[in-house]
Design a protein around this motif. Structure first.
Motif, PDB file in Angstrom:
ATOM      1  N   ALA A  60       0.495  -0.539 -21.943  1.00 34.56           N
ATOM      2  CA  ALA A  60       0.126  -1.084 -20.640  1.00 34.56           C
ATOM      3  C   ALA A  60       1.253  -1.956 -20.091  1.00 34.56           C
ATOM      4  O   ALA A  60       1.606  -1.878 -18.902  1.00 34.56           O
ATOM      5  N   PHE A  61       1.847  -2.779 -20.934  1.00 31.48           N
ATOM      6  CA  PHE A  61       2.945  -3.651 -20.507  1.00 31.48           C
ATOM      7  C   PHE A  61       4.128  -2.828 -20.025  1.00 31.48           C
ATOM      8  O   PHE A  61       4.678  -3.075 -18.947  1.00 31.48           O
ATOM      9  N   LEU A  62       4.503  -1.824 -20.799  1.00 35.52           N
ATOM     10  CA  LEU A  62       5.628  -0.967 -20.429  1.00 35.52           C
ATOM     11  C   LEU A  62       5.325  -0.155 -19.174  1.00 35.52           C
ATOM     12  O   LEU A  62       6.169  -0.028 -18.282  1.00 35.52           O
ATOM     13  N   GLY A  63       4.121   0.386 -19.073  1.00 37.09           N
ATOM     14  CA  GLY A  63       3.760   1.190 -17.902  1.00 37.09           C
ATOM     15  C   GLY A  63       3.774   0.389 -16.617  1.00 37.09           C
ATOM     16  O   GLY A  63       4.322   0.829 -15.596  1.00 37.09           O
ATOM     17  N   VAL A  64       3.215  -0.807 -16.642  1.00 39.00           N
ATOM     18  CA  VAL A  64       3.210  -1.650 -15.444  1.00 39.00           C
ATOM     19  C   VAL A  64       4.630  -2.101 -15.114  1.00 39.00           C
ATOM     20  O   VAL A  64       5.018  -2.165 -13.947  1.00 39.00           O
ATOM     21  N   PHE A  65       5.425  -2.393 -16.135  1.00 36.24           N
ATOM     22  CA  PHE A  65       6.816  -2.780 -15.890  1.00 36.24           C
ATOM     23  C   PHE A  65       7.579  -1.656 -15.203  1.00 36.24           C
ATOM     24  O   PHE A  65       8.329  -1.892 -14.248  1.00 36.24           O
ATOM     25  N   ILE A  66       7.401  -0.429 -15.650  1.00 36.50           N
ATOM     26  CA  ILE A  66       8.092   0.706 -15.031  1.00 36.50           C
ATOM     27  C   ILE A  66       7.625   0.895 -13.592  1.00 36.50           C
ATOM     28  O   ILE A  66       8.441   1.145 -12.698  1.00 36.50           O
ATOM     29  N   ILE A  67       6.337   0.773 -13.341  1.00 32.56           N
ATOM     30  CA  ILE A  67       5.807   0.922 -11.978  1.00 32.56           C
ATOM     31  C   ILE A  67       6.393  -0.149 -11.054  1.00 32.56           C
ATOM     32  O   ILE A  67       6.865   0.149  -9.955  1.00 32.56           O
ATOM     33  N   ILE A  68       6.401  -1.397 -11.504  1.00 33.50           N
ATOM     34  CA  ILE A  68       6.929  -2.477 -10.670  1.00 33.50           C
ATOM     35  C   ILE A  68       8.434  -2.323 -10.478  1.00 33.50           C
ATOM     36  O   ILE A  68       8.958  -2.521  -9.373  1.00 33.50           O
ATOM     37  N   TYR A  74      12.013   0.102  -2.728  1.00 34.64           N
ATOM     38  CA  TYR A  74      12.022  -0.748  -1.537  1.00 34.64           C
ATOM     39  C   TYR A  74      13.401  -1.364  -1.309  1.00 34.64           C
ATOM     40  O   TYR A  74      13.840  -1.506  -0.177  1.00 34.64           O
ATOM     41  N   HIS A  75      14.088  -1.719  -2.385  1.00 34.73           N
ATOM     42  CA  HIS A  75      15.430  -2.289  -2.257  1.00 34.73           C
ATOM     43  C   HIS A  75      16.388  -1.279  -1.617  1.00 34.73           C
ATOM     44  O   HIS A  75      17.176  -1.634  -0.740  1.00 34.73           O
ATOM     45  N   LYS A  76      16.300  -0.050  -2.058  1.00 41.50           N
ATOM     46  CA  LYS A  76      17.160   1.001  -1.492  1.00 41.50           C
ATOM     47  C   LYS A  76      16.870   1.199  -0.011  1.00 41.50           C
ATOM     48  O   LYS A  76      17.785   1.295   0.815  1.00 41.50           O
ATOM     49  N   LYS A  77      15.602   1.256   0.354  1.00 41.82           N
ATOM     50  CA  LYS A  77      15.220   1.466   1.750  1.00 41.82           C
ATOM     51  C   LYS A  77      15.651   0.296   2.635  1.00 41.82           C
ATOM     52  O   LYS A  77      16.178   0.492   3.737  1.00 41.82           O
ATOM     53  N   ILE A  78      15.441  -0.922   2.159  1.00 40.52           N
ATOM     54  CA  ILE A  78      15.817  -2.100   2.943  1.00 40.52           C
ATOM     55  C   ILE A  78      17.332  -2.175   3.091  1.00 40.52           C
ATOM     56  O   ILE A  78      17.842  -2.520   4.164  1.00 40.52           O
ATOM     57  N   PHE A 108       4.831   5.709   4.764  1.00 38.90           N
ATOM     58  CA  PHE A 108       4.036   6.524   3.847  1.00 38.90           C
ATOM     59  C   PHE A 108       4.938   7.185   2.804  1.00 38.90           C
ATOM     60  O   PHE A 108       4.639   7.163   1.609  1.00 38.90           O
ATOM     61  N   VAL A 109       6.050   7.751   3.257  1.00 38.62           N
ATOM     62  CA  VAL A 109       6.991   8.399   2.337  1.00 38.62           C
ATOM     63  C   VAL A 109       7.596   7.364   1.394  1.00 38.62           C
ATOM     64  O   VAL A 109       7.782   7.631   0.208  1.00 38.62           O
ATOM     65  N   LEU A 110       7.900   6.174   1.912  1.00 35.92           N
ATOM     66  CA  LEU A 110       8.462   5.120   1.079  1.00 35.92           C
ATOM     67  C   LEU A 110       7.471   4.695   0.000  1.00 35.92           C
ATOM     68  O   LEU A 110       7.854   4.493  -1.152  1.00 35.92           O
ATOM     69  N   PHE A 111       6.209   4.558   0.362  1.00 39.66           N
ATOM     70  CA  PHE A 111       5.212   4.131  -0.609  1.00 39.66           C
ATOM     71  C   PHE A 111       4.991   5.195  -1.687  1.00 39.66           C
ATOM     72  O   PHE A 111       4.839   4.874  -2.853  1.00 39.66           O
ATOM     73  N   PHE A 112       4.977   6.445  -1.303  1.00 44.26           N
ATOM     74  CA  PHE A 112       4.720   7.530  -2.249  1.00 44.26           C
ATOM     75  C   PHE A 112       6.024   8.198  -2.664  1.00 44.26           C
ATOM     76  O   PHE A 112       6.175   9.404  -2.542  1.00 44.26           O
ATOM     77  N   SER A 113       6.972   7.428  -3.172  1.00 43.50           N
ATOM     78  CA  SER A 113       8.222   8.009  -3.634  1.00 43.50           C
ATOM     79  C   SER A 113       7.969   8.787  -4.932  1.00 43.50           C
ATOM     80  O   SER A 113       7.019   8.521  -5.670  1.00 43.50           O
ATOM     81  N   PHE A 114       8.847   9.724  -5.200  1.00 41.72           N
ATOM     82  CA  PHE A 114       8.668  10.625  -6.333  1.00 41.72           C
ATOM     83  C   PHE A 114       8.635   9.873  -7.664  1.00 41.72           C
ATOM     84  O   PHE A 114       7.750  10.093  -8.503  1.00 41.72           O
ATOM     85  N   PHE A 115       9.591   8.987  -7.872  1.00 42.76           N
ATOM     86  CA  PHE A 115       9.676   8.302  -9.160  1.00 42.76           C
ATOM     87  C   PHE A 115       8.515   7.330  -9.370  1.00 42.76           C
ATOM     88  O   PHE A 115       8.063   7.123 -10.492  1.00 42.76           O
ATOM     89  N   LYS A 116       8.038   6.733  -8.278  1.00 43.25           N
ATOM     90  CA  LYS A 116       6.883   5.854  -8.405  1.00 43.25           C
ATOM     91  C   LYS A 116       5.640   6.656  -8.805  1.00 43.25           C
ATOM     92  O   LYS A 116       4.862   6.235  -9.663  1.00 43.25           O
ATOM     93  N   MET A 117       5.472   7.811  -8.195  1.00 42.26           N
ATOM     94  CA  MET A 117       4.339   8.656  -8.554  1.00 42.26           C
ATOM     95  C   MET A 117       4.464   9.144  -9.996  1.00 42.26           C
ATOM     96  O   MET A 117       3.469   9.242 -10.715  1.00 42.26           O
ATOM     97  N   LEU A 118       5.691   9.417 -10.413  1.00 43.16           N
ATOM     98  CA  LEU A 118       5.925   9.818 -11.796  1.00 43.16           C
ATOM     99  C   LEU A 118       5.548   8.688 -12.758  1.00 43.16           C
ATOM    100  O   LEU A 118       4.965   8.936 -13.818  1.00 43.16           O
ATOM    101  N   ALA A 119       5.839   7.450 -12.386  1.00 46.15           N
ATOM    102  CA  ALA A 119       5.466   6.308 -13.221  1.00 46.15           C
ATOM    103  C   ALA A 119       3.944   6.175 -13.310  1.00 46.15           C
ATOM    104  O   ALA A 119       3.407   5.890 -14.383  1.00 46.15           O
ATOM    105  N   TYR A 120       3.253   6.383 -12.186  1.00 50.90           N
ATOM    106  CA  TYR A 120       1.783   6.326 -12.219  1.00 50.90           C
ATOM    107  C   TYR A 120       1.208   7.450 -13.072  1.00 50.90           C
ATOM    108  O   TYR A 120       0.243   7.241 -13.818  1.00 50.90           O
ATOM    109  N   VAL A 121       1.783   8.633 -12.996  1.00 48.45           N
ATOM    110  CA  VAL A 121       1.327   9.753 -13.825  1.00 48.45           C
ATOM    111  C   VAL A 121       1.538   9.423 -15.301  1.00 48.45           C
ATOM    112  O   VAL A 121       0.665   9.668 -16.142  1.00 48.45           O
TER     113      VAL A 121
END
Length: 168
Positions: free
Chosen positions: A42-50, A57-61, A109-122
């Motif tokens: 759980a610790f590792l999974g949440v860390f990867i998601i964050i 977001y840093h890249k987009k900004i 919407f595209v920024l929120f649902f980025s590929f790597f973020k979705m991969l982390a949730y999976v």
């Protein structure tokens, strides 16, 4: 971007919080492999998601900040301030800017649902299901592991931005 000193401080805080929260989970549920695996996953999974959310977001900004052009106005030291009231009021249609709002919403919407973020949730959900299937899931340790990373981020933000520690 944060300096190397800030990054080291964040990972030290993250390590200490990991250790303290893991100790708390062991204290409450007893020392066992299932508590350790549930907590650490759980610790590792949440860390990867964050982390992936932050990087996305840093890249987009950063890309948006490069497009901004700042024009400095000259100082108007001796200029009188004149109040201009509009003579004619112009009313616009409510749906005038609807198209631009749709484009902006789609970009967000595209920024929120980025590929790597979705991969982390999976990864997070599949790991949860794997632990459940192997009967190694301890819900209490899993929840404590989830709260560890946000707590470490909160402590880091307090130490850097509020208390002013870790300054160059």
């Amino acid at each position: 971007m944060l300096s190397l000193e800030h990054k080291k401080a964040f990972f030290i805080i993250l390590f200490v919080i990991n250790f303290l929260f893991l100790y708390f989970a062991f204290y409450m549920r007893g020392f066992s492999l299932s508590v350790f695996l549930s907590f650490e996953f759980a610790f590792l999974g949440v860390f990867i998601i964050i982390l992936l959310s932050f990087l996305s977001y840093h890249k987009k900004i950063t890309l948006l900040a490069k497009q901004v052009v700042i024009i400095k106005k000259p100082l108007a030291i001796f200029q009188k301030k004149v109040l201009n009231f509009p003579k004619n009021l112009k009313f616009s249609d409510i749906n005038d800017d609807f198209e631009t709002k749709k484009k902006l919403n789609f970009r967000n919407f595209v920024l929120f649902f980025s590929f790597f973020k979705m991969l982390a949730y999976v990864f997070f959900v599949l790991g949860f299901l794997f632990l459940q299937k192997q009967e190694l899931l301890v819900i209490f340790a899993f929840i404590v592991g989830i709260f560890g990373v946000p707590f470490a981020v909160l402590l880091f933000a307090l130490s850097v931005f509020v208390l002013g520690l870790y300054k160059k």
